[in-house]
Design an enzyme around this catalytic site. Structure first.
Site, PDB file in Angstrom:
ATOM      1  N   GLN A  28      -1.584   2.005   9.917  1.00 18.36           N
ATOM      2  CA  GLN A  28      -0.176   2.220   9.138  1.00 18.36           C
ATOM      3  C   GLN A  28       0.907   3.042  10.013  1.00 18.36           C
ATOM      4  O   GLN A  28       2.148   2.891   9.970  1.00 18.36           O
ATOM      5  CB  GLN A  28      -0.691   3.052   7.952  1.00 18.36           C
ATOM      6  CG  GLN A  28      -1.087   2.288   6.840  1.00 18.36           C
ATOM      7  CD  GLN A  28      -2.855   2.456   6.904  1.00 18.36           C
ATOM      8  OE1 GLN A  28      -3.287   2.804   8.064  1.00 18.36           O
ATOM      9  NE2 GLN A  28      -3.382   2.302   5.728  1.00 18.36           N
ATOM     10  N   ASP A  86      -2.203  10.852  -1.639  1.00 13.51           N
ATOM     11  CA  ASP A  86      -2.414   9.759  -2.881  1.00 13.51           C
ATOM     12  C   ASP A  86      -2.926  10.340  -4.244  1.00 13.51           C
ATOM     13  O   ASP A  86      -2.736   9.767  -5.317  1.00 13.51           O
ATOM     14  CB  ASP A  86      -3.717   8.804  -2.389  1.00 13.51           C
ATOM     15  CG  ASP A  86      -3.228   8.022  -1.276  1.00 13.51           C
ATOM     16  OD1 ASP A  86      -3.035   8.185  -0.016  1.00 13.51           O
ATOM     17  OD2 ASP A  86      -2.925   6.697  -1.952  1.00 13.51           O
ATOM     18  N   ARG A  88       0.832  -1.183  -0.082  1.00 10.34           N
ATOM     19  CA  ARG A  88      -0.068   0.045   0.051  1.00 10.34           C
ATOM     20  C   ARG A  88       0.991   1.223   0.041  1.00 10.34           C
ATOM     21  O   ARG A  88       2.273   1.004   0.071  1.00 10.34           O
ATOM     22  CB  ARG A  88      -0.901  -0.013   1.111  1.00 10.34           C
ATOM     23  CG  ARG A  88      -0.594  -0.576   2.408  1.00 10.34           C
ATOM     24  CD  ARG A  88       0.519   0.236   3.075  1.00 10.34           C
ATOM     25  NE  ARG A  88       0.270   1.289   3.319  1.00 10.34           N
ATOM     26  CZ  ARG A  88       1.124   2.172   3.714  1.00 10.34           C
ATOM     27  NH1 ARG A  88       2.681   1.805   3.751  1.00 10.34           N
ATOM     28  NH2 ARG A  88       1.022   3.475   3.817  1.00 10.34           N
ATOM     29  N   GLY A  89       0.364   2.345  -0.238  1.00 14.50           N
ATOM     30  CA  GLY A  89       0.952   3.611  -0.190  1.00 14.50           C
ATOM     31  C   GLY A  89       0.968   3.956  -1.618  1.00 14.50           C
ATOM     32  O   GLY A  89       1.347   3.121  -2.559  1.00 14.50           O
ATOM     33  N   ARG A 116      -7.730  -0.250  -6.803  1.00 11.33           N
ATOM     34  CA  ARG A 116      -8.171   0.731  -5.676  1.00 11.33           C
ATOM     35  C   ARG A 116      -8.464   2.093  -6.564  1.00 11.33           C
ATOM     36  O   ARG A 116      -7.425   2.383  -7.405  1.00 11.33           O
ATOM     37  CB  ARG A 116      -6.877   0.815  -4.696  1.00 11.33           C
ATOM     38  CG  ARG A 116      -6.747  -0.301  -3.895  1.00 11.33           C
ATOM     39  CD  ARG A 116      -5.654   0.111  -2.811  1.00 11.33           C
ATOM     40  NE  ARG A 116      -6.326   0.932  -1.724  1.00 11.33           N
ATOM     41  CZ  ARG A 116      -5.401   1.351  -0.693  1.00 11.33           C
ATOM     42  NH1 ARG A 116      -4.372   1.109  -0.587  1.00 11.33           N
ATOM     43  NH2 ARG A 116      -5.960   2.015   0.259  1.00 11.33           N
ATOM     44  N   ASN A 164      -5.320  12.321   1.123  1.00 10.76           N
ATOM     45  CA  ASN A 164      -4.375  11.506   1.613  1.00 10.76           C
ATOM     46  C   ASN A 164      -5.313  10.605   2.826  1.00 10.76           C
ATOM     47  O   ASN A 164      -6.535  10.814   2.887  1.00 10.76           O
ATOM     48  CB  ASN A 164      -3.257  12.165   2.581  1.00 10.76           C
ATOM     49  CG  ASN A 164      -2.217  11.309   2.900  1.00 10.76           C
ATOM     50  OD1 ASN A 164      -2.026  10.604   2.443  1.00 10.76           O
ATOM     51  ND2 ASN A 164      -1.792  11.323   4.367  1.00 10.76           N
ATOM     52  N   LYS A 165      -4.660   9.733   3.574  1.00  7.43           N
ATOM     53  CA  LYS A 165      -5.303   8.891   4.598  1.00  7.43           C
ATOM     54  C   LYS A 165      -6.343   9.415   5.473  1.00  7.43           C
ATOM     55  O   LYS A 165      -6.071  10.575   5.852  1.00  7.43           O
ATOM     56  CB  LYS A 165      -4.194   8.152   5.146  1.00  7.43           C
ATOM     57  CG  LYS A 165      -4.706   7.336   6.313  1.00  7.43           C
ATOM     58  CD  LYS A 165      -5.563   6.110   5.884  1.00  7.43           C
ATOM     59  CE  LYS A 165      -4.963   5.474   4.609  1.00  7.43           C
ATOM     60  NZ  LYS A 165      -6.227   4.583   3.920  1.00  7.43           N
TER      61      LYS A 165
HETATM   62  O1  MRU Z   1      -4.481   2.934   2.228  1.00  2.00           O
HETATM   63  P1  MRU Z   1      -2.948   3.371   2.132  1.00  2.00           P
HETATM   64  O2  MRU Z   1      -2.128   2.876   3.134  1.00  2.00           O
HETATM   65  O3  MRU Z   1      -2.479   2.908   0.775  1.00  2.00           O
HETATM   66  O4  MRU Z   1      -2.898   4.823   2.381  1.00  2.00           O
HETATM   67  C1  MRU Z   1      -1.758   5.226   1.974  1.00  2.00           C
HETATM   68  C2  MRU Z   1      -1.453   7.010   2.687  1.00  2.00           C
HETATM   69  O5  MRU Z   1      -2.529   7.621   2.735  1.00  2.00           O
HETATM   70  C3  MRU Z   1      -0.138   7.403   2.124  1.00  2.00           C
HETATM   71  O6  MRU Z   1      -0.159   8.766   3.032  1.00  2.00           O
HETATM   72  C4  MRU Z   1      -0.005   8.045   0.493  1.00  2.00           C
HETATM   73  O7  MRU Z   1      -0.242   6.855  -0.164  1.00  2.00           O
HETATM   74  C5  MRU Z   1       1.293   8.436   0.509  1.00  2.00           C
HETATM   75  S1  MRU Z   1       2.619   7.385   0.376  1.00  2.00           S
HETATM   76  C6  MRU Z   1       4.195   7.832   0.031  1.00  2.00           C
END
Ligand code: MRU
Length: 346
Positions: free
Chosen positions: A196, A237, A47-48, A89, A247-248
Site C-alpha cells: 500500500q 482500522d 481498502r482502508g 473483513r 493498523n496495518k
Molecule cells: O488492509 P488495508 O489496506 O485495508 O489496511 C489499511 C490500513 O491499515 C490503514 O492504515 C487504515 O485502514 C487507515 S485508512 C485511513
C-alpha cells in the site's frame, strides 16, 4: 482525489477505482450485487478503514436493490445480505459501523416498504461519503498544526485519499500541514505484502506533487537513527477503549523504533474509528489473509513449495507508544481511556 468511490444512478452500480492495479493501471470495478461488494472488500479492490465503511454503506443499498428482484421474505433476504457485508473483513470497525448504521435507520423507520428504505439508505450512504471528506479535512487541520516546517514524516500503509472518501487521515495531516504553508516531505514505508505504501501512498502523493520517498519496511530503524524522520503519522482500522491503535501489520514495530529514538508517533483517525466497546488492541480480531499475498510476487513463488507463511494483516500498537490521536474533534492525549470516555460521554 475524491472520485475513486462513485455511485452511478444510471448504472445503478458502485464504481470503484481498482486499487489492486495502481499505480500501473487505472481500472474501474463495478459492483451491482452483494457478492460484488464483498468480493471488492475481500480482495481489496477498495481498502482502508473509512473507504471500506463508505463502500459498505452503498453495499447495503445495492443489497436492497438486489432483494427487490428476489422471491420470498424481503426482510429476511436483506438481513442475510447485510450480515454478509458485515463479515467481509474483520478488523476495521468502520465496516461494522456502516452496516449497524443502516440497520439503525431500518429499525427507526419502522414498518417501511423496501422502496422507502432504499431511498433512506441511498441518502445516508451519500452523507457518510460526504461527511468522511469533511472529517478528514478537519483531521488535516488539527494534525497539520503538529507538523513543523521542513519536517519529514514517515507513514506506514496508505491512510490517504484512496483509503477514505478523499483527502485522507494520516496523509490528510500532511496535506493539512502543506495547506498551512509548511514544507513537508514523506517517507512511505513500502508495506509488505500488498505494498500500500510503495504503490498507493507514493501514487497519490506524487500525483499531488508532495515529495515522497519509498523505503523498505526494514529500513525504518536506520532511517530513524540517522535523523531522517521527524515524526510518524499513521492511520488506524480500530482504536480501542484504552487508546491502543490497530493498523496495518508493521505499524507496531515502527512505533517501538520511534519510541527508541524519541520521535513523536501520531495516529490520525475519525472518531467513528474509535471502538469504546472493545477494551484493548489484543481484543480486536486480526485478519489472516490469503498466504499467496506473501508467497508470490506476481505469478512467481518466492519460498520453496510446501513452506508455510504468516499473513496477519494488522497489529495493535499499545497506547503508551502513541504521542497523540488526531481526530476531527481535536487531538487526544494520554491517558487515552479517560480522553475516550469523555469524548463518548461515557
Ligand atoms: O488492509 P488495508 O489496506 O485495508 O489496511 C489499511 C490500513 O491499515 C490503514 O492504515 C487504515 O485502514 C487507515 S485508512 C485511513
Amino acid at each position: 482525489m475524491t472520485d475513486h468511490i462513485q455511485y452511478s444512478p444510471e448504472k445503478d452500480a458502485l464504481i470503484l477505482l481498482d486499487q489492486r492495479y495502481l499505480p500501473n493501471r487505472e481500472e474501474w470495478f463495478e459492483c451491482r450485487t452483494t457478492d460484488d461488494i464483498c468480493y471488492a472488500l475481500v480482495v481489496m479492490v477498495v481498502r482502508g478503514a473509512p473507504a471500506i465503511g463508505v463502500t459498505a454503506a452503498y453495499g447495503c443499498y445495492l443489497a436492497g436493490r438486489e432483494v427487490q428482484g428476489m422471491d420470498g421474505d424481503w426482510k429476511a433476504n436483506l438481513s442475510a445480505k447485510l450480515d454478509q457485508i458485515h463479515d467481509a473483513r474483520p478488523t476495521a470497525v468502520n465496516l461494522r459501523w456502516a452496516v449497524r448504521e443502516m440497520r439503525r435507520i431500518w429499525d427507526e423507520a419502522g414498518d417501511v416498504s423496501l422502496d422507502e428504505l432504499l431511498a433512506l439508505w441511498l441518502k445516508r450512504a451519500r452523507e457518510i461519503q460526504a461527511d468522511d471528506i469533511e472529517m478528514c479535512e478537519l483531521i488535516g487541520r488539527f494534525g497539520g498544526a503538529l507538523i513543523d516546517d521542513g519536517d519529514t514524516v514517515m507513514t506506514h500503509c496508505n491512510a490517504g485519499a484512496l483509503a477514505t472518501a478523499g483527502y485522507g487521515t494520516a496523509l490528510g495531516v500532511i496535506r493539512g500541514a502543506i495547506d498551512q504553508g509548511k514544507k513537508v516531505s514523506v517517507i512511505a514505508n513500502e508495506t509488505r505484502p500488498f505494498l500500500q505504501g510503495a504503490r498507493l501512498t507514493a501514487y497519490e502523493l506524487h500525483k499531488d506533487g508532495i515529495p515522497v520517498k519509498v523505503a523498505c519496511d526494514n529500513a525504518c530503524a536506520l532511517l530513524m537513527k540517522r535523523g531522517l524522520v521527524d515524526k510518524v503519522v499513521v492511520g488506524a482500522d480500530r482504536i480501542t477503549a484504552n487508546g491502543d491503535a490497530v493498523n496495518k501489520i508493521g505499524t507496531f514495530g515502527v512505533a517501538i523504533i520511534a519510541k527508541r529514538f524519541n520521535i513523536p508517533f501520531y495516529v490520525a483517525a475519525p472518531v467513528y474509528t474509535i471502538d469504546p466497546e472493545t477494551p484493548t488492541g489484543d481484543d480486536v480480531p486480526i485478519e489472516d489473509r490469503d498466504p499467496r499475498e506473501v508467497t508470490h510476487i506476481g505469478d512467481h513463488r518466492i519460498p520453496p513449495e510446501g513452506v508455510e507463511v504468516y499473513n496477519l494483516a494488522f497489529d495493535p500498537t499499545p497506547n503508551e507508544l502513541i504521542t497523540g490521536i488526531i481526530t476531527e474533534k481535536g487531538v487526544l492525549y494520554p491517558p487515552y481511556d479517560l480522553a475516550i470516555r469523555k469524548l463518548f460521554s461515557l
